[in-house]
Motif scaffolding. Sequence first.
Motif: not given
Length: 254
Positions: A24, A97, A158, A160-162, A236
């Motif tokens: 993060p 992850r 900052t 974000a992964p797809d 999404r």
Amino acid sequence: MTVPGNEPLDDLGADGPAARTVAPDGDVLLLVPGGSAAARAAAYAQDDELTCVMEITDVAPVAMRHRIRGRAWVAGWLTPVPCGERTRAAAALLAERHPVGELLGLDQAPRPPRSGGPAAGVGPAGRAAWTLLRLEVGEACVDDLWGVADVEPDDFATAAPDPLVRHEADLLQHLHAAHSDQVRRLCALLGDRSTMVCTRGPATPVALDRFGLRVRFTDETDRPFDARFDFPEPVRNVSELRRAMHALFDAATG
């Protein structure tokens, strides 16, 4: 992964990270063999700044000519992840992850080689099999179909992964194996250009993300040509992707 002044023990890449993820705070967590050049250099550097450059090559999961889709370089400072609460948090994030912990024996308790030393999985005869390292990002660069661009550390942290990243390889292979005719018919959406790039050879799905599908066609001189088919709006999840793909196929046949 390159650490200036330290040569890898294995030219075939076995010294490289077995898994990696972004924390993060923007740091890159790396799982490397305990005997690798990076692990040894980080352990002995202690308070000294150890610079490192990690090169990432993005390769299309479907067989084709010119499979490399892009490259990225992330440079910064490499340090061991010390034992304690931070180690457990980092290991949990990495396992969430990139779930390879059981395969690598990381389900065993981390064993520090010395007090305050880096976290390591326990290998045969008590040797450190795997080591967690942290790369503090100083700069990054991306080189792909759209050109070369620098990435600031704050933007890197900052980003974000797809949402399709975990499914992309399987989805592209499925499109290629089971829907090749429908993928080829997308050429009709190219308008006047379709007569120049869709006359011969296969149509191969190259890349897929929340914004659309990239397909490689071959022009009349046998040169590859990549076309991007954008979705009406970013998807999404896989359910929304299914509807978006049906819309693309319907538009191509309508």
